[in-house]
Design an enzyme around this catalytic site. Structure first.
Site, short mmCIF file in Angstrom:
data_model
loop_
_atom_site.label_atom_id
_atom_site.label_comp_id
_atom_site.label_asym_id
_atom_site.label_seq_id
_atom_site.Cartn_x
_atom_site.Cartn_y
_atom_site.Cartn_z
N HIS A 1 48.50 30.94 28.89
CA HIS A 1 49.90 31.37 29.04
C HIS A 1 50.78 30.15 29.33
CE1 HIS A 1 48.27 35.48 30.34
NE2 HIS A 1 48.97 35.71 29.25
N CYS B 1 50.10 35.14 38.40
CA CYS B 1 49.69 36.37 37.68
C CYS B 1 49.52 37.57 38.59
CB CYS B 1 48.34 36.16 37.00
SG CYS B 1 48.07 34.54 36.38
C1 CIR Z 1 43.55 37.93 30.85
O1 CIR Z 1 42.83 37.23 30.10
O2 CIR Z 1 44.47 38.59 30.42
C2 CIR Z 1 43.24 37.96 32.33
N1 CIR Z 1 41.82 37.85 32.53
C3 CIR Z 1 43.96 36.85 33.05
C4 CIR Z 1 45.45 36.99 32.99
C5 CIR Z 1 46.18 35.91 33.71
N2 CIR Z 1 47.56 36.17 33.75
C6 CIR Z 1 48.50 35.24 33.77
O3 CIR Z 1 48.20 34.05 33.64
N3 CIR Z 1 49.77 35.65 33.85
#
Ligand code: CIR
Length: 253
Positions: free
Chosen positions: A161, A248
């Protein structure tokens, strides 16, 4: 200035979420304890925190940031780019409808993860990634521009991201790493460049008088201290194993 945060503790299926970290499986009880500590830290920054129910049908639902983009005046329900996460937004929507009158939503064929949206005041940087496509970014940009904000897209190469590699520290200062350190879009800002060995620490959150940083990144911690920030370090090792960082785990407004 933020007043509120929304979080969702990890559910029993947390260890089955999406990950590329290669750091092994997280320990659920440790993750729950770390999440409680994270909530205490948000409160120490002056936020009131809404703690939602864990979701067992969505292992990644603890990463609430990806489900929406918001300020105190409006919210946009996202449309996550990972198929397994698509349904998370419908579980977030009622909470948003209770709190916001001005609500937008990203619709198909657009996809957008909140983790790809970095607000720097009223300037919004939108990462084009494996999760956020050009259509999703354009939908958000239209919503923002109608509300007097500026939207700029940034193409990502390797980062999951946008906010995996850049954070706003307030004022005109960004914390950046890796492929974003020399990024043209950020040329007008002061940049604190994180050492590649501590790349994970580039995901930090400025909340009111403090910067929340993951624990275990001494060089970045020292540099932020030296620059005059009040750093609160939190151990989020179990979330790092699932590719998530400190931003997140909450939606802030
Ligand atoms: C994913 O791959 O979507 C989750 N395991 C981790 C999401 C992390 N979110 C973020 O960086 N905003």
């Amino acid at each position: 200035m933020f007043n509120h945060a929304i979080v969702r503790p990890p559910g029993t299926t947390f260890t089955q979420g999406i990950t590329t970290a290669g750091l092994g499986l997280p320990d659920l009880e440790t993750a729950r304890a770390q999440h409680r500590e994270y909530v205490s830290t948000l409160k120490a920054c002056g936020l009131s925190v809404s703690v939602l129910e864990p979701l067992t049908d969505f292992p990644d639902a603890t990463f609430v940031e990806d489900t929406a983009v918001m300020t105190r005046d409006w919210a946009v329900v996202s449309r996550p780019g990972a198929p397994a996460r698509l349904g998370e937004t419908e579980r977030m929507r009622p909470m948003l409808e209770n709190r916001f009158q001005d609500i937008g939503a990203i619709s198909s064929p657009g996809t957008l993860d909140g983790g790809d949206v970095l607000a720097v005041g009223t300037d919004y940087f939108i990462g084009l990634s494996d999760r956020t496509n050009a259509d999703g970014a354009a939908q958000l940009a239209r919503f923002l521009e109608r509300r007097g904000c500026r939207a700029v897209t940034v193409s990502l190469k390797r980062l999951l991201h946008l906010k995996t590699g850049v954070s706003w520290l307030g004022g005109d200062t960004l914390l950046v790493t890796g492929e974003l350190a020399g990024c043209e879009a950020f040329a007008g800002y002061k940049r604190i460049v994180v050492d590649p060995a501590e790349a994970y620490a580039a995901n930090a959150i400025r909340i009111n008088d403090h910067v929340i940083l993951p624990e275990g990144f001494p060089d970045t911690h020292r540099r932020l201290d030296a620059a005059g920030y009040s750093v609160l370090a939190v151990n989020v090792s179990e979330f790092q194993k699932m590719d998530g960082g400190v931003s997140c785990l909450s939606l802030r407004y």
